[in-house]
Design a protein around this motif. Structure first.
Motif, PDB file in Angstrom:
ATOM      1  N   PHE A 152       0.849  -1.188   0.000  1.00  0.00           N
ATOM      2  CA  PHE A 152       0.000   0.000   0.000  1.00  0.00           C
ATOM      3  C   PHE A 152       0.886   1.240   0.000  1.00  0.00           C
ATOM      4  O   PHE A 152       2.107   1.151   0.183  1.00  0.00           O
ATOM      5  CB  PHE A 152      -0.949   0.008   1.207  1.00  0.00           C
ATOM      6  N   ASP A 153       0.271   2.397  -0.219  1.00  0.00           N
ATOM      7  CA  ASP A 153       1.018   3.646  -0.290  1.00  0.00           C
ATOM      8  C   ASP A 153       1.146   4.251   1.106  1.00  0.00           C
ATOM      9  O   ASP A 153       0.313   5.050   1.534  1.00  0.00           O
ATOM     10  CB  ASP A 153       0.338   4.622  -1.251  1.00  0.00           C
ATOM     11  N   ALA A 154       2.185   3.847   1.822  1.00  0.00           N
ATOM     12  CA  ALA A 154       2.400   4.340   3.181  1.00  0.00           C
ATOM     13  C   ALA A 154       2.766   5.819   3.180  1.00  0.00           C
ATOM     14  O   ALA A 154       2.461   6.535   4.138  1.00  0.00           O
ATOM     15  CB  ALA A 154       3.499   3.530   3.865  1.00  0.00           C
ATOM     16  N   SER A 155       3.400   6.289   2.114  1.00  0.00           N
ATOM     17  CA  SER A 155       3.753   7.701   2.048  1.00  0.00           C
ATOM     18  C   SER A 155       2.508   8.572   1.961  1.00  0.00           C
ATOM     19  O   SER A 155       2.427   9.637   2.586  1.00  0.00           O
ATOM     20  CB  SER A 155       4.670   7.956   0.849  1.00  0.00           C
ATOM     21  N   ALA A 156       1.507   8.120   1.187  1.00  0.00           N
ATOM     22  CA  ALA A 156       0.248   8.861   1.100  1.00  0.00           C
ATOM     23  C   ALA A 156      -0.481   8.852   2.435  1.00  0.00           C
ATOM     24  O   ALA A 156      -1.063   9.866   2.851  1.00  0.00           O
ATOM     25  CB  ALA A 156      -0.634   8.264   0.004  1.00  0.00           C
ATOM     26  N   ALA A 157      -0.447   7.701   3.129  1.00  0.00           N
ATOM     27  CA  ALA A 157      -1.073   7.628   4.455  1.00  0.00           C
ATOM     28  C   ALA A 157      -0.386   8.569   5.427  1.00  0.00           C
ATOM     29  O   ALA A 157      -1.046   9.222   6.246  1.00  0.00           O
ATOM     30  CB  ALA A 157      -1.031   6.186   4.970  1.00  0.00           C
ATOM     31  N   ALA A 158       0.947   8.643   5.332  1.00  0.00           N
ATOM     32  CA  ALA A 158       1.691   9.556   6.207  1.00  0.00           C
ATOM     33  C   ALA A 158       1.327  11.005   5.917  1.00  0.00           C
ATOM     34  O   ALA A 158       1.187  11.823   6.838  1.00  0.00           O
ATOM     35  CB  ALA A 158       3.188   9.333   6.024  1.00  0.00           C
ATOM     36  N   LYS A 159       1.148  11.328   4.646  1.00  0.00           N
ATOM     37  CA  LYS A 159       0.721  12.680   4.284  1.00  0.00           C
ATOM     38  C   LYS A 159      -0.644  12.982   4.887  1.00  0.00           C
ATOM     39  O   LYS A 159      -0.884  14.081   5.402  1.00  0.00           O
ATOM     40  CB  LYS A 159       0.675  12.823   2.762  1.00  0.00           C
ATOM     41  N   ASP A 160      -1.547  11.995   4.857  1.00  0.00           N
ATOM     42  CA  ASP A 160      -2.865  12.169   5.473  1.00  0.00           C
ATOM     43  C   ASP A 160      -2.749  12.388   6.979  1.00  0.00           C
ATOM     44  O   ASP A 160      -3.559  13.104   7.575  1.00  0.00           O
ATOM     45  CB  ASP A 160      -3.747  10.956   5.194  1.00  0.00           C
ATOM     46  N   ALA A 161      -1.731  11.764   7.583  1.00  0.00           N
ATOM     47  CA  ALA A 161      -1.519  11.938   9.024  1.00  0.00           C
ATOM     48  C   ALA A 161      -0.946  13.308   9.362  1.00  0.00           C
ATOM     49  O   ALA A 161      -1.061  13.757  10.506  1.00  0.00           O
ATOM     50  CB  ALA A 161      -0.586  10.851   9.555  1.00  0.00           C
ATOM     51  N   GLY A 162      -0.334  13.943   8.370  1.00  0.00           N
ATOM     52  CA  GLY A 162       0.192  15.281   8.611  1.00  0.00           C
ATOM     53  C   GLY A 162       1.618  15.506   8.179  1.00  0.00           C
ATOM     54  O   GLY A 162       2.080  16.635   8.138  1.00  0.00           O
ATOM     55  N   ASN A 163       2.348  14.417   7.803  1.00  0.00           N
ATOM     56  CA  ASN A 163       3.741  14.585   7.388  1.00  0.00           C
ATOM     57  C   ASN A 163       4.200  13.313   6.677  1.00  0.00           C
ATOM     58  O   ASN A 163       4.174  12.228   7.252  1.00  0.00           O
ATOM     59  CB  ASN A 163       4.648  14.868   8.587  1.00  0.00           C
ATOM     60  N   ARG A 164       4.647  13.451   5.439  1.00  0.00           N
ATOM     61  CA  ARG A 164       5.070  12.278   4.656  1.00  0.00           C
ATOM     62  C   ARG A 164       6.235  11.536   5.304  1.00  0.00           C
ATOM     63  O   ARG A 164       6.444  10.359   5.038  1.00  0.00           O
ATOM     64  CB  ARG A 164       5.460  12.711   3.237  1.00  0.00           C
ATOM     65  N   GLN A 165       7.017  12.221   6.140  1.00  0.00           N
ATOM     66  CA  GLN A 165       8.143  11.569   6.803  1.00  0.00           C
ATOM     67  C   GLN A 165       7.694  10.531   7.827  1.00  0.00           C
ATOM     68  O   GLN A 165       8.519   9.752   8.312  1.00  0.00           O
ATOM     69  CB  GLN A 165       9.037  12.603   7.481  1.00  0.00           C
ATOM     70  N   LEU A 203       1.203   9.265  16.066  1.00  0.00           N
ATOM     71  CA  LEU A 203       0.145   8.393  16.577  1.00  0.00           C
ATOM     72  C   LEU A 203      -0.941   8.186  15.526  1.00  0.00           C
ATOM     73  O   LEU A 203      -1.462   7.074  15.356  1.00  0.00           O
ATOM     74  CB  LEU A 203      -0.452   8.969  17.857  1.00  0.00           C
ATOM     75  N   LYS A 204      -1.262   9.245  14.782  1.00  0.00           N
ATOM     76  CA  LYS A 204      -2.233   9.096  13.703  1.00  0.00           C
ATOM     77  C   LYS A 204      -1.670   8.224  12.593  1.00  0.00           C
ATOM     78  O   LYS A 204      -2.383   7.401  12.003  1.00  0.00           O
ATOM     79  CB  LYS A 204      -2.622  10.471  13.153  1.00  0.00           C
ATOM     80  N   ALA A 205      -0.375   8.365  12.308  1.00  0.00           N
ATOM     81  CA  ALA A 205       0.276   7.541  11.293  1.00  0.00           C
ATOM     82  C   ALA A 205       0.201   6.067  11.671  1.00  0.00           C
ATOM     83  O   ALA A 205      -0.073   5.205  10.816  1.00  0.00           O
ATOM     84  CB  ALA A 205       1.739   7.974  11.125  1.00  0.00           C
ATOM     85  N   PHE A 206       0.431   5.762  12.924  1.00  0.00           N
ATOM     86  CA  PHE A 206       0.331   4.376  13.396  1.00  0.00           C
ATOM     87  C   PHE A 206      -1.071   3.829  13.146  1.00  0.00           C
ATOM     88  O   PHE A 206      -1.236   2.708  12.639  1.00  0.00           O
ATOM     89  CB  PHE A 206       0.693   4.315  14.879  1.00  0.00           C
TER      90      PHE A 206
END
Length: 214
Positions: A152-165, A203-206
């Motif tokens: 899956f696109d974890a980078s896109a999910a991280a962006k949704d969480a607030g930061n692609r890093q 925490l949102k990324a998790f």
């Protein structure tokens, strides 16, 4: 996120590594390229194992001084001997980059689980036109012949969480379905390792990572 903090003594340092229980054994490879936060991901996993009084061995083989170089971390839960996972020995791979999943597939058991972030990181040889990057779908199809692949696109999910890093923590969330440790332990260790200003994002990324893989 790759930003890392250390708050000193905390519940994630509940015992000395290698002195805990060895009744459950589970080997994890974390791979990617420099700058993706593989070290923080392995720190969260290793400290979570320690917090649950599991023996744990960890090793890092990387060239972090050269950003973009291949990164390979081993975390062995329940292992009292040897920090490097042998060939065909890993139960799980957390691949922060798809080509790196192929590079380290020789470490995986047949039928093992590979969690892959599908966003490529193109090396210098590709960006300068000296080489071609492999087709991501073809790489995933090849891996799926021998392994249980969760892509899956974890980078896109991280962006949704607030930061692609924060893609590294997204991947830890996805991996938490398979690793024999409690979800709350991972959360506690994220709280211990991540600086307060980045905590809500991580925490949102998790949670988004957990939701991305079933």
């Amino acid at each position: 996120m790759s930003e890392n903090g250390n708050n000193g003594e905390n519940k994630c340092f509940g015992s000395v590594p290698n002195s805990g229980k060895t009744d459950i054994k589970y080997d994890v490879v974390i791979c990617g390229v420099g700058g993706q936060g593989a070290i923080l991901a392995s720190d969260i996993l290793g400290r979570a194992a320690v917090a649950e009084d599991r023996a744990v061995q960890a090793a890092e083989t990387h060239g972090m001084a050269q950003r973009g170089g291949s990164v390979e971390n081993h975390v062995r839960i329940g292992s009292a001997y040897g920090s490097l996972i042998p060939k065909r020995g890993a139960d799980l791979m957390i691949a922060l980059e798809p080509a790196e999943a192929v590079r380290y597939a020789h470490l995986m058991k047949d039928g093992g689980t590979i969690i892959v972030n599908i966003e490529p990181v193109y090396p210098f040889t590709v960006t300068t036109g000296k080489a071609e990057y492999p087709d991501v779908d073809e790489m995933l199809a090849a891996l799926s012949k021998s392994f249980n692949v969760k892509a899956f696109d974890a980078s896109a999910a991280a962006k949704d969480a607030g930061n692609r890093q924060a893609a590294n923590v997204v991947m830890i969330g996805a991996a938490s379905h398979f690793i024999p440790l409690q979800e709350q332990t991972f959360i506690d260790c994220i709280k211990a390792l991540v600086p307060p200003k980045f905590l809500d994002v991580n925490l949102k990324a998790f949670e988004l990572g957990k939701e991305s893989v079933q």
